[in-house]
Design an enzyme around this catalytic site. Sequence first.
Site, PDB file in Angstrom:
ATOM      1  N   GLU A   1       0.822  -1.213   0.000  1.00 13.59           N
ATOM      2  CA  GLU A   1       0.000   0.000   0.000  1.00 13.59           C
ATOM      3  C   GLU A   1       0.859   1.267   0.000  1.00 13.59           C
ATOM      4  O   GLU A   1       0.553   2.230  -0.694  1.00 13.59           O
ATOM      5  CB  GLU A   1      -0.951   0.010   1.203  1.00 13.59           C
ATOM      6  CG  GLU A   1      -2.069  -1.017   1.114  1.00 13.59           C
ATOM      7  CD  GLU A   1      -2.973  -0.807  -0.094  1.00 13.59           C
ATOM      8  OE1 GLU A   1      -3.011   0.296  -0.644  1.00 13.59           O
ATOM      9  OE2 GLU A   1      -3.641  -1.781  -0.492  1.00 13.59           O
TER      10      GLU A   1
ATOM     11  N   THR B   1       1.961   5.862  -7.169  1.00  8.60           N
ATOM     12  CA  THR B   1       2.877   5.077  -7.991  1.00  8.60           C
ATOM     13  C   THR B   1       2.070   4.102  -8.829  1.00  8.60           C
ATOM     14  O   THR B   1       1.064   3.574  -8.368  1.00  8.60           O
ATOM     15  CB  THR B   1       3.854   4.298  -7.091  1.00  8.60           C
ATOM     16  OG1 THR B   1       4.574   5.222  -6.290  1.00  8.60           O
ATOM     17  CG2 THR B   1       4.827   3.471  -7.906  1.00  8.60           C
TER      18      THR B   1
ATOM     19  N   LEU C   1      11.608   5.134  -6.742  1.00 13.68           N
ATOM     20  CA  LEU C   1      10.168   5.209  -6.478  1.00 13.68           C
ATOM     21  C   LEU C   1       9.716   6.617  -6.132  1.00 13.68           C
ATOM     22  O   LEU C   1       8.540   6.944  -6.245  1.00 13.68           O
ATOM     23  CB  LEU C   1       9.779   4.268  -5.334  1.00 13.68           C
ATOM     24  CG  LEU C   1       9.459   2.827  -5.712  1.00 13.68           C
ATOM     25  CD1 LEU C   1       9.124   2.021  -4.457  1.00 13.68           C
ATOM     26  CD2 LEU C   1       8.295   2.763  -6.689  1.00 13.68           C
TER      27      LEU C   1
ATOM     28  N   TYR D   1       9.295  10.130  -3.544  1.00 10.71           N
ATOM     29  CA  TYR D   1       8.690  10.372  -2.220  1.00 10.71           C
ATOM     30  C   TYR D   1       9.401   9.565  -1.146  1.00 10.71           C
ATOM     31  O   TYR D   1       8.825   8.676  -0.524  1.00 10.71           O
ATOM     32  CB  TYR D   1       7.197  10.035  -2.235  1.00 10.71           C
ATOM     33  CG  TYR D   1       6.364  10.974  -3.059  1.00 10.71           C
ATOM     34  CD1 TYR D   1       6.406  12.338  -2.824  1.00 10.71           C
ATOM     35  CD2 TYR D   1       5.531  10.507  -4.058  1.00 10.71           C
ATOM     36  CE1 TYR D   1       5.632  13.216  -3.575  1.00 10.71           C
ATOM     37  CE2 TYR D   1       4.755  11.372  -4.817  1.00 10.71           C
ATOM     38  CZ  TYR D   1       4.818  12.729  -4.564  1.00 10.71           C
ATOM     39  OH  TYR D   1       4.051  13.580  -5.308  1.00 10.71           O
TER      40      TYR D   1
ATOM     41  N   TYR E   1      -6.039   6.598   4.383  1.00  7.30           N
ATOM     42  CA  TYR E   1      -6.197   5.600   3.330  1.00  7.30           C
ATOM     43  C   TYR E   1      -5.492   4.298   3.687  1.00  7.30           C
ATOM     44  O   TYR E   1      -6.073   3.217   3.650  1.00  7.30           O
ATOM     45  CB  TYR E   1      -5.672   6.110   1.968  1.00  7.30           C
ATOM     46  CG  TYR E   1      -5.516   4.943   1.041  1.00  7.30           C
ATOM     47  CD1 TYR E   1      -6.635   4.365   0.454  1.00  7.30           C
ATOM     48  CD2 TYR E   1      -4.274   4.328   0.866  1.00  7.30           C
ATOM     49  CE1 TYR E   1      -6.523   3.223  -0.313  1.00  7.30           C
ATOM     50  CE2 TYR E   1      -4.155   3.185   0.105  1.00  7.30           C
ATOM     51  CZ  TYR E   1      -5.276   2.635  -0.479  1.00  7.30           C
ATOM     52  OH  TYR E   1      -5.171   1.491  -1.213  1.00  7.30           O
TER      53      TYR E   1
ATOM     54  N   ASP F   1      -9.211   5.811  -2.331  1.00  7.22           N
ATOM     55  CA  ASP F   1      -8.048   6.373  -3.019  1.00  7.22           C
ATOM     56  C   ASP F   1      -8.550   7.060  -4.285  1.00  7.22           C
ATOM     57  O   ASP F   1      -9.759   7.191  -4.490  1.00  7.22           O
ATOM     58  CB  ASP F   1      -7.048   5.261  -3.349  1.00  7.22           C
ATOM     59  CG  ASP F   1      -7.562   4.364  -4.451  1.00  7.22           C
ATOM     60  OD1 ASP F   1      -8.787   4.256  -4.588  1.00  7.22           O
ATOM     61  OD2 ASP F   1      -6.748   3.793  -5.182  1.00  7.22           O
TER      62      ASP F   1
ATOM     63  N   CYS G   1     -12.507   1.837 -15.147  1.00  8.24           N
ATOM     64  CA  CYS G   1     -13.017   3.188 -14.949  1.00  8.24           C
ATOM     65  C   CYS G   1     -11.851   4.158 -14.770  1.00  8.24           C
ATOM     66  O   CYS G   1     -11.725   4.844 -13.772  1.00  8.24           O
ATOM     67  CB  CYS G   1     -13.950   3.216 -13.733  1.00  8.24           C
ATOM     68  SG  CYS G   1     -14.956   4.695 -13.586  1.00  8.24           S
TER      69      CYS G   1
ATOM     70  N   CYS H   1     -16.600   1.901 -20.667  1.00  6.70           N
ATOM     71  CA  CYS H   1     -17.916   1.594 -20.104  1.00  6.70           C
ATOM     72  C   CYS H   1     -18.532   0.321 -20.684  1.00  6.70           C
ATOM     73  O   CYS H   1     -19.326  -0.349 -20.029  1.00  6.70           O
ATOM     74  CB  CYS H   1     -18.858   2.779 -20.294  1.00  6.70           C
ATOM     75  SG  CYS H   1     -18.209   4.307 -19.546  1.00  6.70           S
TER      76      CYS H   1
ATOM     77  N   CYS I   1     -17.703  -2.410 -18.426  1.00  5.12           N
ATOM     78  CA  CYS I   1     -17.884  -2.176 -16.994  1.00  5.12           C
ATOM     79  C   CYS I   1     -19.046  -2.963 -16.396  1.00  5.12           C
ATOM     80  O   CYS I   1     -20.180  -2.879 -16.874  1.00  5.12           O
ATOM     81  CB  CYS I   1     -18.094  -0.688 -16.736  1.00  5.12           C
ATOM     82  SG  CYS I   1     -18.231  -0.310 -14.972  1.00  5.12           S
TER      83      CYS I   1
END
Length: 401
Positions: A50, A56, A93, A95, A133, A151, A205, A211, A214
């Site tokens: 996570e 990312t 990566l 951050y 999150y 998210d 989505c 769609c 979906c």
Amino acid sequence: MPEQAAASTHLPPQNHLGDLQNALLDWFAANQRRLPWRVNYTPYEVWISEVMLQQTQMERGVSYFNRWMQRFPDIATLAAASEEDVLRQWEGLGYYSRARHILTAARKIMAEHGGVFPSELEAIRGLPGVGPYTAGAVASIAFGEKLPCVDANVERVIARIFDVDSPVKQNPAAGIIHRWALRLVPDGRSREHNQAMMELGALVCGKKPRCAECPLARFCISLHLGITDQRPVPGKRATITPVNAVTGVLRCGNRIFVQKRPPAGVWGNLWEFPGGRVEPDESPEQATVREFMEETGFAVRVAAQHGIIRHGYTTYRLTLHCFGLEFDSADAPDSQITPPQPPLLSAATEARWVTPQDLDALAMPAAHRKLADKLFAIGKDSAVAANTAAPRQANLPLKKP
DNA sequence: TAGTCGTGGCA
DNA sequence: TTGCCAAGACT
């Protein structure tokens, strides 16, 4: 033209909610990607995945995750690792505070939770780098708590299905989306449901919704209104500023000068070649010499042109002019002896003279790594260096099962 | 609350 | 080439 009615007026009957949940779960069962953290669902694996996937793309996350688990198979191993090692595994990566927080959190788990990942939401939320999150994701996906994860994927899916007509990151939209997200979680299936919502956002989505494929199309209000391209409503855009910068690789004998950035700010605790912005009315060469003097006290001169590296950021677009440097003749040391430590260090906490091989063990910003690879790539595939480096690119095939 | 913090893929 | 943005958190 009146605004679209508020989402709350579009509440479908309760039985539709159950139909929607089932349609989503069925779709997920048939279409989910095979991912390494979807095997055992251990809290440690779910947590690391996570955090790695924050901001990312999935394809990149997978190869980093696999390498990470090889190197740090459990929380105790991670907690015992050096920050240098952890940052090196994270290199590329971005951050980087995420990596530093993970290490701090692992040590906290060892010290305060007996080495066992906590199962209580509040305790999970109390770990460094774990926000709303990630806490919800770990609690629901690893421990089965009935909580939503919201998210960017979920925001987009809900904004389209329920026609949320204001910017999704702000209230009132954020509140509406959260209430829907909570209401949508079915009893006893939060692990599958939350992943399904995100997977749907990622595979179907997306920015350009597909769609026709979906499973929730028949429930989707914005599709019926023909306005899927207007949902979600975007927030304020950041302006991208062009930045002209320089960096210099100072060599002395077979050694290269690198410095370690301060912990706070961009690229915290990563190693780099000194440099900085080009001032107005200054050439890149002049800027490099000036920056070296300001940051290290070394008097240098340009000895080689190493070209330009372009590197994009969220808010900057960097044009990095790269130079090879040598000591200015006045204070040039004998290249056979150990090079001198810098007279001062104004933009770093530590400095080293390293060999090209040593560079492999240091975590560096992507642009500097690009430069290092360009200059010292020869001999790199010859055995010695080949292995500890984090994956430079992720191209794991992610076929559907 | 609005900035800050990386990177690479994609249209 | 340029703009947009992806499983956010922190300050």
